[in-house]
Motif scaffolding. Sequence first.
Motif, mmCIF file in Angstrom:
data_model
loop_
_atom_site.group_PDB
_atom_site.id
_atom_site.type_symbol
_atom_site.label_atom_id
_atom_site.label_comp_id
_atom_site.label_asym_id
_atom_site.label_seq_id
_atom_site.Cartn_x
_atom_site.Cartn_y
_atom_site.Cartn_z
ATOM 1 N N UNK A 37 0.407 -1.056 -0.052
ATOM 2 C CA UNK A 37 0.331 0.151 0.086
ATOM 3 C C UNK A 37 0.883 1.258 -0.270
ATOM 4 N N UNK A 38 0.250 2.210 -1.109
ATOM 5 C CA UNK A 38 1.493 3.175 -1.510
ATOM 6 C C UNK A 38 0.916 4.556 -0.750
ATOM 7 N N UNK A 39 0.287 4.818 0.122
ATOM 8 C CA UNK A 39 0.128 6.413 0.408
ATOM 9 C C UNK A 39 1.327 7.314 0.042
ATOM 10 N N UNK A 40 -0.110 8.443 -0.516
ATOM 11 C CA UNK A 40 -0.296 9.433 -1.395
ATOM 12 C C UNK A 40 0.102 10.269 -0.303
ATOM 13 N N UNK A 41 0.402 11.061 -0.187
ATOM 14 C CA UNK A 41 0.626 12.902 0.951
ATOM 15 C C UNK A 41 -0.943 13.611 0.227
ATOM 16 N N UNK A 42 -1.294 13.595 -1.295
ATOM 17 C CA UNK A 42 -2.181 14.197 -1.413
ATOM 18 C C UNK A 42 -3.627 13.242 -2.763
ATOM 19 N N UNK A 76 -7.704 3.783 -3.923
ATOM 20 C CA UNK A 76 -7.800 3.653 -2.640
ATOM 21 C C UNK A 76 -9.661 4.009 -3.095
ATOM 22 N N UNK A 77 -10.858 3.661 -2.525
ATOM 23 C CA UNK A 77 -11.802 4.642 -2.826
ATOM 24 C C UNK A 77 -11.625 6.363 -2.434
ATOM 25 N N UNK A 78 -10.450 6.793 -1.742
ATOM 26 C CA UNK A 78 -10.516 7.555 -0.652
ATOM 27 C C UNK A 78 -9.283 8.569 -2.045
ATOM 28 N N UNK A 79 -8.464 7.884 -2.939
ATOM 29 C CA UNK A 79 -7.879 8.551 -3.671
ATOM 30 C C UNK A 79 -6.366 8.488 -3.098
ATOM 31 N N UNK A 80 -6.611 8.341 -1.870
ATOM 32 C CA UNK A 80 -4.808 8.498 -1.525
ATOM 33 C C UNK A 80 -3.981 7.014 -1.491
ATOM 34 N N UNK A 81 -4.595 6.149 -1.914
ATOM 35 C CA UNK A 81 -3.628 5.189 -1.965
ATOM 36 C C UNK A 81 -3.977 4.379 -2.926
ATOM 37 N N UNK A 82 -2.591 3.721 -3.585
ATOM 38 C CA UNK A 82 -2.370 3.179 -4.161
ATOM 39 C C UNK A 82 -1.966 2.064 -3.684
ATOM 40 N N UNK A 83 -3.023 0.020 -4.085
ATOM 41 C CA UNK A 83 -2.792 -0.762 -3.679
ATOM 42 C C UNK A 83 -2.476 -1.901 -4.562
ATOM 43 N N UNK A 84 -0.939 -2.855 -4.406
ATOM 44 C CA UNK A 84 -0.246 -3.272 -5.308
ATOM 45 C C UNK A 84 -0.145 -4.768 -5.185
ATOM 46 N N UNK A 93 9.827 -0.910 -10.317
ATOM 47 C CA UNK A 93 10.081 -0.479 -11.542
ATOM 48 C C UNK A 93 8.154 0.012 -10.657
ATOM 49 N N UNK A 94 7.069 -0.300 -10.233
ATOM 50 C CA UNK A 94 6.961 0.449 -9.128
ATOM 51 C C UNK A 94 6.578 2.621 -8.220
ATOM 52 N N UNK A 95 7.462 1.742 -7.748
ATOM 53 C CA UNK A 95 7.653 2.728 -7.349
ATOM 54 C C UNK A 95 8.621 3.388 -8.177
ATOM 55 N N UNK A 96 9.928 3.656 -8.987
ATOM 56 C CA UNK A 96 10.588 4.505 -9.916
ATOM 57 C C UNK A 96 8.553 5.049 -11.303
ATOM 58 N N UNK A 134 3.979 9.138 1.329
ATOM 59 C CA UNK A 134 3.942 9.384 2.772
ATOM 60 C C UNK A 134 4.509 7.831 3.609
ATOM 61 N N UNK A 135 3.888 6.734 2.656
ATOM 62 C CA UNK A 135 4.384 5.744 3.752
ATOM 63 C C UNK A 135 4.129 4.669 2.928
ATOM 64 N N UNK A 136 4.879 3.514 3.111
ATOM 65 C CA UNK A 136 5.091 2.233 2.110
ATOM 66 C C UNK A 136 4.073 0.853 3.469
ATOM 67 N N UNK A 137 3.340 0.088 3.028
ATOM 68 C CA UNK A 137 3.217 -1.111 4.079
ATOM 69 C C UNK A 137 2.377 -1.838 3.991
ATOM 70 N N UNK A 138 3.475 -3.140 3.719
ATOM 71 C CA UNK A 138 2.652 -4.269 3.030
ATOM 72 C C UNK A 138 2.236 -5.157 3.934
ATOM 73 N N UNK A 139 1.376 -5.897 3.422
ATOM 74 C CA UNK A 139 0.440 -6.818 4.314
ATOM 75 C C UNK A 139 0.689 -8.378 3.675
#
Lengths: 309, 253
Positions: A231-236, A253-261, A274-277, A287-292
């Motif tokens: 989960x890539x958390x975006x600043x905006x 994501x529904x609130x359009x602040x997260x990319x879920x890969x 590649x995703x990050x580049x 702003x943040x990264x999270x894996x699950x």
Amino acid sequence: MPDIVEIHNLRKAYSDGFEALKGVSLNIKKGEILALLGPNGAGKTTLISTVCGITTSTSGSVKVGGHDTLTDYRAARAMIGLVPQEINLEPFEKVISTVRFSRGLFGKPKDDAALEKILRQLSLWDKKDSQIRALSGGMKRRVLIAKALAHEPRVLFLDEPTAGVDVELRRDMWEIVAGLKADGVTIILTTHYIEEAEAIADRIGVIAHGELLLVEDKDKLMARMGKKQLVVQLTKPVDALPDILVSDAVTLSADRTKLIYTYDTRAERTGITKLLSDVATAGLVLSDLETSQSSLEEIFVGLVKEDAA
Amino acid sequence: MNWIAVTSIYKFEMARFFRTMTQSFVSPVLSTSLYFVVFGAAIGSRIQEVEGISYGAFIVPGLIMLSVITQSISNASFGIYFPKFIGTVFELLSAPISFIEIVLGYVGAAATKALFIGVIILITAFFFVDITIVHPFWMVLFLVLTCVSFALFGFILGIWAGNFEQLQLVPLLIITPLVFLGGSFYSISMLPPVWQVISHFNPVVYLISGFRWSFFGAADVPIVTSLFAIAGFTALCLAVIWWIFRTGWRIRQ
């Protein structure tokens, strides 16, 4: 080496027409811990009861240690121990006498040394002369296990050993199971706690509506179906996915602040670099990264839902 | 045959009996003594001899039968019903034993307990009245057969019963009246002719009559008839148990 339990196309229909087992085939390897997972009413207890001789099957066959449970039931049942789901004990009996009774019932000659070993293993030795009604719920469950082990079975069935048991006792139970496995006992346990199967099983079978949906090594099952998510958390928030990021694996994501890969941990390339580049190229600031990782629970719910659909 | 299993069930059941020694031992002694006081001393002193035997002695065989029949049924029915009720029956069903071995263990223990109580009552009776047993061999045979056959019947009852009420109902509504009307306290010949005829349909009459014959050498019905009656009842119970075994009725789903 043949499998210690061979269940072939086992069917059970009750007199009211309800089909509790719809042709279950299952082989259990010597020395393994197999967890049978399934919702209430899936047929777990019926399967165990049929193997142990408490209910009769409509058709199909079961062999334990190569002995047919119908034609050669004495040899087959002598190898099996059963710990039932309910705490079925005679309240006024002493622990030692009920365990001794169980051993005799299975035709084993009296052997107090063997019983002492079992009772010590289950931390019941101090309570051997207590009446069962004086014991706590957890101790009663241990007595049930002691009774099931009294004739030194090679195959032990545990029907929901930790249902309604507190966390500490559950951990104790898992230790007991691990200890039995170390002694070479094959263990089949039913549970609807997925964490339990995840914690102690070697293989996992999933039952729903009287059918065995799958049986697989726990690790393989987890790996096969265990997808990981980043989960890539975006600043905006972004209006839409930038073109460069559009793929089956990426969602917004529904609130359009997260990319879920979603990616497969066992694949040669996870595609994270590649995703990050691409994220950087698209000019997004993260702003943040999270894996699950998906748990067995999610896998299980997915399977049972699929089956119902 | 799994004899270890049979003896395990037998010992387990007997242990329960000896654990409740007061109930098992004192109550039959007490109730028998009461019967002797009431029927033997109070009422019996006003009754002339029955068939040449003092009334106190006359009722001894009937009293023993009364207790033995009731005890055989209640022990055996409770013995198998209790595991069903509390759920421990799963162990019997999953053990490497056949139904025959289960029956041997439970019925054997129930019959032993009843026999034990029968003997205690007989011993108690010696303190109250003078009795001589004319045919000791036949006395023992009748006693043992009665214990076994009614324990078999009790076992069937225990398998059949779905709750405690049903467990009590059959002994209360069928067995107790049959035993009381079976000549425990009187000779059939003392009844009006109509009732004498009706009594011949009561199977317990044959048992008590035969048992009394073994004591005093006198009987209401021929001894051979009595033997056939008890043998027939035993055979019937065995047949029903065999059928239960074949079908798994009320035990295995």
